[in-house]
Design a protein around this motif. Structure first.
Motif, PDB file in Angstrom:
ATOM      1  N   LEU A 404       0.669  -1.206  -0.044  1.00 41.11           N
ATOM      2  CA  LEU A 404       0.034  -0.034  -0.022  1.00 41.11           C
ATOM      3  C   LEU A 404       1.032   1.173   0.164  1.00 41.11           C
ATOM      4  O   LEU A 404       0.459   2.127  -0.831  1.00 41.11           O
ATOM      5  N   LEU A 405       1.909   1.273   0.832  1.00 44.01           N
ATOM      6  CA  LEU A 405       2.970   2.236   0.945  1.00 44.01           C
ATOM      7  C   LEU A 405       4.388   1.826   0.698  1.00 44.01           C
ATOM      8  O   LEU A 405       4.981   2.531   1.612  1.00 44.01           O
ATOM      9  N   GLU A 406       4.415   1.200  -0.206  1.00 46.66           N
ATOM     10  CA  GLU A 406       5.885   0.208  -0.246  1.00 46.66           C
ATOM     11  C   GLU A 406       6.961   1.195  -0.289  1.00 46.66           C
ATOM     12  O   GLU A 406       7.986   1.014   0.439  1.00 46.66           O
ATOM     13  N   SER A 407       6.825   2.465  -1.023  1.00 48.42           N
ATOM     14  CA  SER A 407       8.203   3.469  -0.871  1.00 48.42           C
ATOM     15  C   SER A 407       8.306   3.966   0.319  1.00 48.42           C
ATOM     16  O   SER A 407       9.615   4.487   0.524  1.00 48.42           O
ATOM     17  N   PRO A 414       4.862   9.138   0.917  1.00 46.49           N
ATOM     18  CA  PRO A 414       4.468   8.224  -0.059  1.00 46.49           C
ATOM     19  C   PRO A 414       4.292   8.678  -1.555  1.00 46.49           C
ATOM     20  O   PRO A 414       4.265   9.997  -1.783  1.00 46.49           O
ATOM     21  N   THR A 415       4.091   8.089  -2.309  1.00 44.88           N
ATOM     22  CA  THR A 415       3.874   8.326  -3.772  1.00 44.88           C
ATOM     23  C   THR A 415       2.445   8.707  -4.101  1.00 44.88           C
ATOM     24  O   THR A 415       1.689   8.257  -3.319  1.00 44.88           O
ATOM     25  N   ARG A 416       2.151   9.650  -4.933  1.00 44.97           N
ATOM     26  CA  ARG A 416       0.731   9.871  -5.278  1.00 44.97           C
ATOM     27  C   ARG A 416       0.294   8.444  -5.785  1.00 44.97           C
ATOM     28  O   ARG A 416      -1.283   8.549  -5.265  1.00 44.97           O
ATOM     29  N   ALA A 417       0.656   7.644  -6.273  1.00 49.09           N
ATOM     30  CA  ALA A 417      -0.036   6.481  -6.626  1.00 49.09           C
ATOM     31  C   ALA A 417      -0.410   5.721  -5.460  1.00 49.09           C
ATOM     32  O   ALA A 417      -1.513   4.966  -5.440  1.00 49.09           O
ATOM     33  N   GLU A 418       0.593   5.655  -4.720  1.00 48.57           N
ATOM     34  CA  GLU A 418       0.214   4.793  -3.269  1.00 48.57           C
ATOM     35  C   GLU A 418      -0.992   5.501  -2.501  1.00 48.57           C
ATOM     36  O   GLU A 418      -1.669   4.890  -2.255  1.00 48.57           O
ATOM     37  N   VAL A 419      -0.835   6.651  -2.489  1.00 50.14           N
ATOM     38  CA  VAL A 419      -2.252   7.522  -1.568  1.00 50.14           C
ATOM     39  C   VAL A 419      -3.416   7.055  -2.484  1.00 50.14           C
ATOM     40  O   VAL A 419      -4.447   6.944  -2.088  1.00 50.14           O
ATOM     41  N   ALA A 420      -3.459   7.031  -4.007  1.00 47.47           N
ATOM     42  CA  ALA A 420      -4.498   6.621  -4.715  1.00 47.47           C
ATOM     43  C   ALA A 420      -5.116   5.205  -4.311  1.00 47.47           C
ATOM     44  O   ALA A 420      -6.103   4.948  -4.208  1.00 47.47           O
ATOM     45  N   ASP A 421      -3.979   4.253  -4.274  1.00 53.34           N
ATOM     46  CA  ASP A 421      -4.183   2.942  -3.957  1.00 53.34           C
ATOM     47  C   ASP A 421      -4.942   2.775  -2.603  1.00 53.34           C
ATOM     48  O   ASP A 421      -5.924   2.142  -2.367  1.00 53.34           O
ATOM     49  N   GLY A 437       6.078  -4.397   4.951  1.00 55.75           N
ATOM     50  CA  GLY A 437       7.410  -4.115   5.415  1.00 55.75           C
ATOM     51  C   GLY A 437       7.516  -2.446   5.938  1.00 55.75           C
ATOM     52  O   GLY A 437       8.463  -2.202   6.569  1.00 55.75           O
ATOM     53  N   GLU A 438       6.439  -1.885   5.257  1.00 52.81           N
ATOM     54  CA  GLU A 438       6.525  -0.471   5.844  1.00 52.81           C
ATOM     55  C   GLU A 438       6.552  -0.099   7.381  1.00 52.81           C
ATOM     56  O   GLU A 438       7.334   0.656   7.989  1.00 52.81           O
ATOM     57  N   SER A 439       5.807  -1.198   8.215  1.00 54.02           N
ATOM     58  CA  SER A 439       6.018  -1.146   9.538  1.00 54.02           C
ATOM     59  C   SER A 439       6.917  -2.472  10.228  1.00 54.02           C
ATOM     60  O   SER A 439       7.289  -2.022  11.540  1.00 54.02           O
ATOM     61  N   ALA A 440       7.123  -3.214   9.287  1.00 51.14           N
ATOM     62  CA  ALA A 440       7.956  -4.243   9.792  1.00 51.14           C
ATOM     63  C   ALA A 440       9.701  -3.973   9.871  1.00 51.14           C
ATOM     64  O   ALA A 440      10.324  -4.114  10.893  1.00 51.14           O
ATOM     65  N   MET A 441       9.938  -3.265   8.927  1.00 49.74           N
ATOM     66  CA  MET A 441      11.556  -2.929   8.768  1.00 49.74           C
ATOM     67  C   MET A 441      11.836  -1.772   7.905  1.00 49.74           C
ATOM     68  O   MET A 441      12.907  -1.230   7.741  1.00 49.74           O
ATOM     69  N   GLY A 442      10.699  -0.909   7.751  1.00 44.49           N
ATOM     70  CA  GLY A 442      10.681   0.330   7.114  1.00 44.49           C
ATOM     71  C   GLY A 442      11.353   1.303   7.999  1.00 44.49           C
ATOM     72  O   GLY A 442      11.479   1.120   9.216  1.00 44.49           O
ATOM     73  N   GLN A 443      11.795   2.296   7.512  1.00 40.62           N
ATOM     74  CA  GLN A 443      12.483   3.487   8.511  1.00 40.62           C
ATOM     75  C   GLN A 443      11.199   4.665   8.622  1.00 40.62           C
ATOM     76  O   GLN A 443      11.622   5.252   9.544  1.00 40.62           O
ATOM     77  N   TYR A 444      10.171   4.480   8.295  1.00 39.45           N
ATOM     78  CA  TYR A 444       9.019   5.341   8.811  1.00 39.45           C
ATOM     79  C   TYR A 444       7.713   4.587   9.102  1.00 39.45           C
ATOM     80  O   TYR A 444       6.723   4.950   8.575  1.00 39.45           O
TER      81      TYR A 444
END
Ligand SMILES: Nc1ncnc2c1ncn2[C@@H]1O[C@H](COP(=O)(O)OP(=O)(O)O)[C@@H](O)[C@H]1O
Ligand SMILES: C=C(OP(=O)(O)O)C(=O)O
Ligand SMILES: [K+]
Ligand SMILES: [Mg+2]
Length: 596
Positions: A404-407, A414-421, A437-444
């Protein structure tokens, strides 16, 4: 002002009333009122609730004066059972601090309806990080048994429990099983491995000593080297990196990289022949496998049962049979089990048998990560929409998951495309959104959660204001007369709530069923769900629009309402004059009233 509609049916007389005299069902049960206005709804059925000759009749009589009087009622010819408390701490109400603040600050209408699931990993497994997620609105913490050790999972569960105990949250725990997909090993501790164009890599079923030989990847599935053929295409993570199979040497499969990229530990592997996915392994292996060289699913399941997790998510479900099997396994092992089973829809087989799988499960997950590796990517959006729709029709909660917010694993916005998703999933009125991954090992992780939260609230508001949600036909799901009444009550109450613009729906529910039926209607106002057990409260945390409270209550709706009103008023969460519709599964009823 209070108006009460009561439905007296055999089901009202079940529950904890064994010692009461058995009433006759073949007569009318009038509801009388002290006020001039009388509304009574009566149901008459044959004496035997199980009888096939049951003939429901509902009659509404309205003694017709204007609205606005205070209505209280006493059922007369019906023996009201004595009030019963289910818990001893009858004077308190549990609601988490975040919801409390949200309700006070934003008002009922603007509370978030879409729930949020966060995968816990190295970035978020500490107590403080978990607390930050809970404060940010995490409703369910997911642990993925593909990663980490048993001890690590136990510690995370302990911390979430402590957070709930000490800070009053009701964060539920979801354990996600490994499933029978083929994946790479853990890269010997490296955080990733980079494959360059044209490089030759070896994929092997042998276990390697450390350090891992250069350009070798361990594969978890023993049959890999036999099943794969020279000329096949090997996809890592559904196409993040691609290889051509060029040679087989015993347990080793030599591949040339055709699409370079970064491979993560335990990344999923699929192989393709003549443009189609080779499904040997998924076809052969049971969904819940007991594997030699990686974590055993059955042991994972035993672990989940022993830990008393709230949800078990089953990877690569192929049929309803697997779900039924697991449910009976759970039932046999935990006597008063309320572990809900979530079917992950991530394979071609699960799409084929979608309806029966959802029907057998307690909820489903649109697991787009693996799904996108099994069907062409451009088919994932329509599959998502279909899964979300079927879940709502069958009254099962549904989670939209993956990328959903991979970047945001790497970047703070997030990318605009992710917000749209994310918006699209909210617009489809999925129950929950999931971070991986966003919450498991991401930086933010906290920022990613904040994006889910703000996009959800904004899109929900937009769609409410615009009344743009497509009408969805909600077929009857109940199998008994009593269930049908509950369903009718909930859809009527939700409709009334929208038409009257009420501030909140209240539902008093022991099992959570009535709350889920209200949630299914996706009403404009939030649903305050009162339940007497902590586990039901946690489970309701996955469902759209429900704000679960734990409070002890009785079979006497009048006193339940008075009690909740005064408890909520004392905490500043509601105020005199707020318009509320209350329903209950103990005394099937709809009441409309202003908070006194
Ligand atoms: N318990 C854990 N320990 C270490 N890393 C984890 C853990 N859980 C998740 N991760 C990391 O977060 C990523 C995303 O998580 P998830 O989507 O659940 O798994 P996967 O990518 O394997 O499907 C994983 O690829 C892994 O790198
Ligand atoms: C959620 C998913 O499952 P997992 O992360 O366990 O692979 C998925 O495949 O999208
Ligand atoms: K998994
Ligand atoms: Mg998956």
């Amino acid at each position: 002002m209070s108006h009460s509609l009561h439905f007296f049916t055999p089901s009202n007389l079940s529950a904890p009333k064994q010692s009461l005299p058995k009433p006759s069902y073949n007569r009318w049960f009038p509801v009388t009122s002290l006020s001039p206005k009388l509304i009574s709804i009566k149901a008459s059925t044959s004496a035997d609730p199980n009888s096939s000759t049951t003939s429901p009749q509902v009659l509404i009589s309205d003694n017709g004066t204007g609205a606005g009087e205070i209505l209280s009622f006493t059922p007369q010819e019906y023996d009201t059972p004595p009030s019963q408390s289910f818990l001893s701490d009858s004077s308190s109400i549990d609601v988490d601090a975040v919801t409390e603040v949200e309700l006070k600050e934003n008002g009922f209408r603007s509370t978030r309806r879409t729930k949020m699931v966060c995968t816990i990993g190295p970035a978020t497994c500490g107590f403080e990080e978990l607390e930050a997620l809970a404060v940010g609105g995490m409703n369910v913490a997911r642990i993925n048994m593909c990663h980490g050790t048993r001890e690590w999972h136990t510690r995370v569960i302990e911390r979430v429990r402590r957070l709930n105990e000490e800070k009053g949250f009701a964060v539920a725990i979801m354990m996600d099983t490994e499933g029978s997909e083929i994946h790479m090993g853990d890269l010997g501790g490296a955080s990733s491995a980079k494959a360059e164009d044209g490089e030759i890599w070896t994929f092997s079923v042998r276990a390697f000593d450390l350090p891992r030989p250069e350009r070798t990847i361990n594969v978890n599935y023993d049959g890999f080297a036999e099943d794969v053929k020279v000329g096949d295409e090997l996809l890592v993570d559904g196409g993040m990196v691609r290889f051509d199979v060029i040679e087989k040497i015993g347990p080793d499969v030599k591949c040339r990289c055709t699409d370079p990229g970064l491979m993560l530990p335990r990344a999923n592997l699929t192989f393709w022949r003549d443009g189609s996915l080779v499904r040997e392994r998924n076809a052969m292996l049971p969904t819940i496998s007991s594997k030699k060289n990686c974590s055993l699913d059955w042991l994972d399941i035993d672990f989940g049962i022993a830990e008393g997790v709230d949800f078990i998510a089953i990877s690569f479900v192929k049929s309803a049979e697997v779900i039924n099997h697991l449910k009976s396994y759970i039932a046999a092992r935990s006597r008063d089990s309320d572990i809900a089973v979530i079917a992950k829809i991530e394979s071609i087989d699960s799409l084929k048998n979608l309806e029966e799988i959802v029907q057998a499960s307690d909820g489903a997950m649109v697991a787009r990560g693996d799904l996108g590796a099994q069907i062409p990517l451009e088919q994932v959006p329509s599959a998502q929409q279909k899964i979300v729709q079927i879940c709502r029709q069958l009254n099962k909660p549904v989670i939209v998951a993956s990328q959903l917010l991979e970047s945001m694993i790497e970047y703070p916005t997030p990318t605009r495309a992710e917000v749209a998703d994310v918006s699209e999933a909210v617009r489809q009125r999925a129950d929950a959104l999931m971070l991986s991954g966003e919450s498991a090992m991401g930086q933010y992780p906290d920022k990613a959660l904040a994006v889910l939260r703000s996009v959800s609230v904004r899109i929900e508001k937009w769609w409410r204001e615009e009344k743009r949600y497509e009408a969805m036909e909600l077929p009857a799901v109940g199998s008994s007369f009593s269930d049908s009444i509950s369903e009718e009550i909930c859809s009527s109450a939700a409709k009334m709530a929208n038409n009257l613009g009420v501030d909140a729906l209240f539902v008093y529910t022991k099992t959570g069923h009535m709350a889920s039926l209200l949630s299914r209607c996706r009403p404009d106002c939030p649903i305050f769900a009162f339940t007497s057990t902590k586990s039901v409260r946690r489970r309701l945390n996955l469902q759209w629009g429900l704000i679960p409270f734990r409070v002890s209550f009785s079979d006497d709706m009048e006193s339940n309402l008075n009690k909740t009103f005064s408890l909520l008023k004392a905490r500043g969460m509601i105020k005199s004059g707020d318009l509320v519709i209350a329903v209950s599964d103990m005394l099937q009823s709809i009441q409309v009233m202003n908070v006194p």
